[in-house]
Motif scaffolding. Structure first.
Motif, PDB file in Angstrom:
ATOM      1  N   TRP A   1      -6.601  -5.163   8.348  1.00 23.64           N
ATOM      2  CA  TRP A   1      -7.419  -4.966   7.152  1.00 23.64           C
ATOM      3  C   TRP A   1      -7.365  -3.527   6.636  1.00 23.64           C
ATOM      4  O   TRP A   1      -8.069  -3.187   5.688  1.00 23.64           O
ATOM      5  CB  TRP A   1      -8.866  -5.360   7.444  1.00 23.64           C
ATOM      6  CG  TRP A   1      -8.959  -6.816   7.781  1.00 23.64           C
ATOM      7  CD1 TRP A   1      -9.068  -7.858   6.915  1.00 23.64           C
ATOM      8  CD2 TRP A   1      -8.900  -7.386   9.098  1.00 23.64           C
ATOM      9  NE1 TRP A   1      -9.094  -9.049   7.597  1.00 23.64           N
ATOM     10  CE2 TRP A   1      -8.990  -8.798   8.942  1.00 23.64           C
ATOM     11  CE3 TRP A   1      -8.784  -6.859  10.386  1.00 23.64           C
ATOM     12  CZ2 TRP A   1      -8.965  -9.666  10.020  1.00 23.64           C
ATOM     13  CZ3 TRP A   1      -8.750  -7.730  11.468  1.00 23.64           C
ATOM     14  CH2 TRP A   1      -8.846  -9.125  11.278  1.00 23.64           C
ATOM     15  N   TYR A   2      -6.528  -2.714   7.250  1.00 22.49           N
ATOM     16  CA  TYR A   2      -6.404  -1.319   6.809  1.00 22.49           C
ATOM     17  C   TYR A   2      -5.236  -1.200   5.830  1.00 22.49           C
ATOM     18  O   TYR A   2      -4.129  -1.644   6.109  1.00 22.49           O
ATOM     19  CB  TYR A   2      -6.176  -0.402   8.019  1.00 22.49           C
ATOM     20  CG  TYR A   2      -5.974   1.040   7.625  1.00 22.49           C
ATOM     21  CD1 TYR A   2      -7.053   1.822   7.231  1.00 22.49           C
ATOM     22  CD2 TYR A   2      -4.704   1.624   7.652  1.00 22.49           C
ATOM     23  CE1 TYR A   2      -6.879   3.145   6.863  1.00 22.49           C
ATOM     24  CE2 TYR A   2      -4.523   2.949   7.289  1.00 22.49           C
ATOM     25  CZ  TYR A   2      -5.612   3.695   6.898  1.00 22.49           C
ATOM     26  OH  TYR A   2      -5.431   5.007   6.538  1.00 22.49           O
ATOM     27  N   ASN A   3      -5.484  -0.581   4.680  1.00 18.76           N
ATOM     28  CA  ASN A   3      -4.462  -0.445   3.647  1.00 18.76           C
ATOM     29  C   ASN A   3      -3.690   0.858   3.834  1.00 18.76           C
ATOM     30  O   ASN A   3      -4.225   1.946   3.615  1.00 18.76           O
ATOM     31  CB  ASN A   3      -5.106  -0.486   2.257  1.00 18.76           C
ATOM     32  CG  ASN A   3      -4.077  -0.367   1.140  1.00 18.76           C
ATOM     33  OD1 ASN A   3      -2.876  -0.552   1.352  1.00 18.76           O
ATOM     34  ND2 ASN A   3      -4.545  -0.056  -0.051  1.00 18.76           N
ATOM     35  N   THR A   4      -2.431   0.745   4.217  1.00 24.58           N
ATOM     36  CA  THR A   4      -1.595   1.930   4.403  1.00 24.58           C
ATOM     37  C   THR A   4      -0.877   2.331   3.115  1.00 24.58           C
ATOM     38  O   THR A   4      -0.260   3.388   3.057  1.00 24.58           O
ATOM     39  CB  THR A   4      -0.523   1.672   5.476  1.00 24.58           C
ATOM     40  OG1 THR A   4       0.341   0.602   5.043  1.00 24.58           O
ATOM     41  CG2 THR A   4      -1.167   1.302   6.806  1.00 24.58           C
ATOM     42  N   GLY A   5      -0.939   1.472   2.099  1.00 25.38           N
ATOM     43  CA  GLY A   5      -0.237   1.747   0.852  1.00 25.38           C
ATOM     44  C   GLY A   5       1.165   1.168   0.808  1.00 25.38           C
ATOM     45  O   GLY A   5       1.898   1.398  -0.154  1.00 25.38           O
ATOM     46  N   TYR A   6       1.513   0.389   1.848  1.00 21.94           N
ATOM     47  CA  TYR A   6       2.864  -0.189   1.918  1.00 21.94           C
ATOM     48  C   TYR A   6       2.762  -1.683   2.230  1.00 21.94           C
ATOM     49  O   TYR A   6       2.846  -2.094   3.384  1.00 21.94           O
ATOM     50  CB  TYR A   6       3.702   0.538   2.975  1.00 21.94           C
ATOM     51  CG  TYR A   6       3.888   1.985   2.641  1.00 21.94           C
ATOM     52  CD1 TYR A   6       4.885   2.376   1.745  1.00 21.94           C
ATOM     53  CD2 TYR A   6       3.046   2.962   3.170  1.00 21.94           C
ATOM     54  CE1 TYR A   6       5.044   3.711   1.395  1.00 21.94           C
ATOM     55  CE2 TYR A   6       3.204   4.293   2.819  1.00 21.94           C
ATOM     56  CZ  TYR A   6       4.188   4.660   1.930  1.00 21.94           C
ATOM     57  OH  TYR A   6       4.343   5.971   1.562  1.00 21.94           O
ATOM     58  N   PRO A   7       2.582  -2.501   1.192  1.00 26.48           N
ATOM     59  CA  PRO A   7       2.424  -3.953   1.394  1.00 26.48           C
ATOM     60  C   PRO A   7       3.591  -4.589   2.146  1.00 26.48           C
ATOM     61  O   PRO A   7       3.381  -5.518   2.930  1.00 26.48           O
ATOM     62  CB  PRO A   7       2.330  -4.501  -0.045  1.00 26.48           C
ATOM     63  CG  PRO A   7       1.874  -3.334  -0.866  1.00 26.48           C
ATOM     64  CD  PRO A   7       2.486  -2.137  -0.232  1.00 26.48           C
ATOM     65  N   GLU A   8       4.792  -4.078   1.906  1.00 30.02           N
ATOM     66  CA  GLU A   8       5.953  -4.657   2.583  1.00 30.02           C
ATOM     67  C   GLU A   8       5.962  -4.354   4.082  1.00 30.02           C
ATOM     68  O   GLU A   8       6.682  -5.002   4.842  1.00 30.02           O
ATOM     69  CB  GLU A   8       7.245  -4.134   1.961  1.00 30.02           C
ATOM     70  CG  GLU A   8       7.517  -4.639   0.558  1.00 30.02           C
ATOM     71  CD  GLU A   8       8.857  -4.162   0.035  1.00 30.02           C
ATOM     72  OE1 GLU A   8       9.882  -4.815   0.338  1.00 30.02           O
ATOM     73  OE2 GLU A   8       8.889  -3.134  -0.660  1.00 30.02           O
TER      74      GLU A   8
END
Length: 285
Positions: free
Chosen positions: A237-244
Motif C-alpha cells: 500500500w506504499y506508493n513509490t511512484g513506480y507503478p510498473e
C-alpha cells in the motif's frame, strides 16, 4: 543459541569485532566511489555521457528498473531488513544510528546544493523518464544512500566474507543504477549516495563501539523490529511512484510475512515454556 548462527558460525560473531575481509572491501569501495565522483564531477561531458549510457537501459526492462528503484526506497528497504533483525536482533542499534546519520547527511546536502535533476535540465525527448517526474534536490541520490546503507549493514553487521560482500555491493550498485535508468539522477548523485551510505554505517559502528549503553540497550530491538515489520507488511500500500515496479512492494511484503511466520516457530516454544520471553533473548532459542 540462534539455530541459524549455529549452522553458520562465522555469522554468529559479534559485529563489533575486528574488521573482516568484507569490511575491507567496503573501505575500498568507498575510496573507489569517492575518486570516481571527483573525476566525473570535474568532467561535465563525462557526467552527461554516463547518464545517457545508463538511462538507455531503462526502456529495455522498465518494470525491472522500476522495481529496483522501488526496493531502494527507504520504506521498502526497511522492510527488507526485517529478516536480518529477526536473525541478529542486536543489529537494531546499528540500523537506527546509521539511518539517522545517513538521513542527516542526505537531507542537509540536498537543500543546500539544490542541484537540478535531469528532467529539469534535459529536453524530455532526449532521454527516457520512467515513473514520476522529479526536478530538484538531485545531489545526493537518497535511494542510492539507502541502498548502500543497507549493503553496509549486511557487510558489517553480519561480517560477510569477501565474496558475499562483493555480491552485496553489486546488488546495491544495481539499485543505485536504477536511479539513472528511470531518468531522475546523475552519475555524481549515485556515487555520492554510495559513499554516504557506506560511511554512515562505518561511523555508526564506531559510535556504537564508544556508546556501549546504546549497543546493549533493550529498546532498540523491539523498536527496530516494529519499524521494519510495519514497513514490510504494509509495503503493497506504499506508493513509490513506480507503478510498473509494484512487484517489488509485494516481494517485500511476502518475504516479511514468511519470515515472521517462520520466526514464530522459533520464538513461540520459548515463550510457551517460560511464560515470557525477555527482549535480550530475542533471536535465541
Amino acid at each position: 543459541m540462534n539455530k541459524l548462527a549455529t549452522q553458520f558460525p562465522h555469522w554468529a560473531q559479534d559485529p563489533m569485532d575486528d574488521p573482516s575481509a568484507g569490511m575491507k572491501l567496503a573501505y575500498g569501495f568507498i575510496l573507489t566511489a569517492a575518486i570516481s565522483l571527483i573525476v566525473v564531477a570535474a568532467t561535465p561531458g563525462l557526467r552527461l555521457t554516463l547518464f545517457h549510457d545508463f538511462n538507455n537501459l531503462g526502456p529495455l526492462a522498465p518494470a525491472i528498473w522500476s522495481g529496483f528503484s522501488s526496493l531502494a526506497d527507504t520504506y521498502l528497504a526497511l522492510g527488507l531488513l526485517l529478516p536480518v533483525l529477526l536473525w541478529r536482533p542486536k543489529l537494531a542499534a546499528l540500523l537506527l544510528l546509521s539511518a539517522i546519520l545517513a538521513t542527516v547527511m542526505t537531507h542537509t546536502l540536498k537543500p543546500i546544493l539544490d542541484i537540478p535533476r535531469p528532467p529539469a535540465v534535459l529536453p524530455l525527448d532526449t532521454f527516457h523518464l520512467i515513473g514520476h517526474r522529479l526536478d530538484h534536490g538531485s545531489f545526493p541520490s537518497g535511494h542510492s544512500v539507502t541502498a548502500f546503507t543497507l549493503a553496509g549493514l549486511l557487510i558489517i553487521g553480519l561480517r560477510l566474507s569477501f565474496g558475499t560482500a562483493l555480491l552485496t555491493l553489486a546488488g546495491a550498485t544495481l539499485l543505485a543504477i536504477s536511479r539513472m535508468a528511470v531518468g531522475v539522477h546523475w552519475p555524481t548523485d549515485v556515487l555520492a549516495g554510495a559513499v554516504i551510505g557506506l560511511v554512515s554505517v562505518l561511523l555508526g559502528q564506531r559510535l556504537l563501539n564508544r556508546w556501549k549503553s546504546l549497543h546493549n540497550a533493550r529498546w532498540t530491538t523491539p523498536a527496530g523490529l516494529f519499524i521494519t515489520g510495519l514497513c514490510g507488511l504494509t509495503a503493497p500500500w506504499y506508493n513509490t511512484g513506480y507503478p510498473e515496479g509494484i512487484w517489488a512492494n509485494w516481494t517485500v511484503a511476502i518475504l516479511s510475512l514468511a519470515v515472521l511466520l517462520l520466526a514464530s516457530r522459533w520464538y513461540w516454544p520459548s515463550y510457551r515454556n517460560r511464560k515470557r520471553l525477555p527482549l535480550r533473548d530475542l533471536g535465541r532459542s
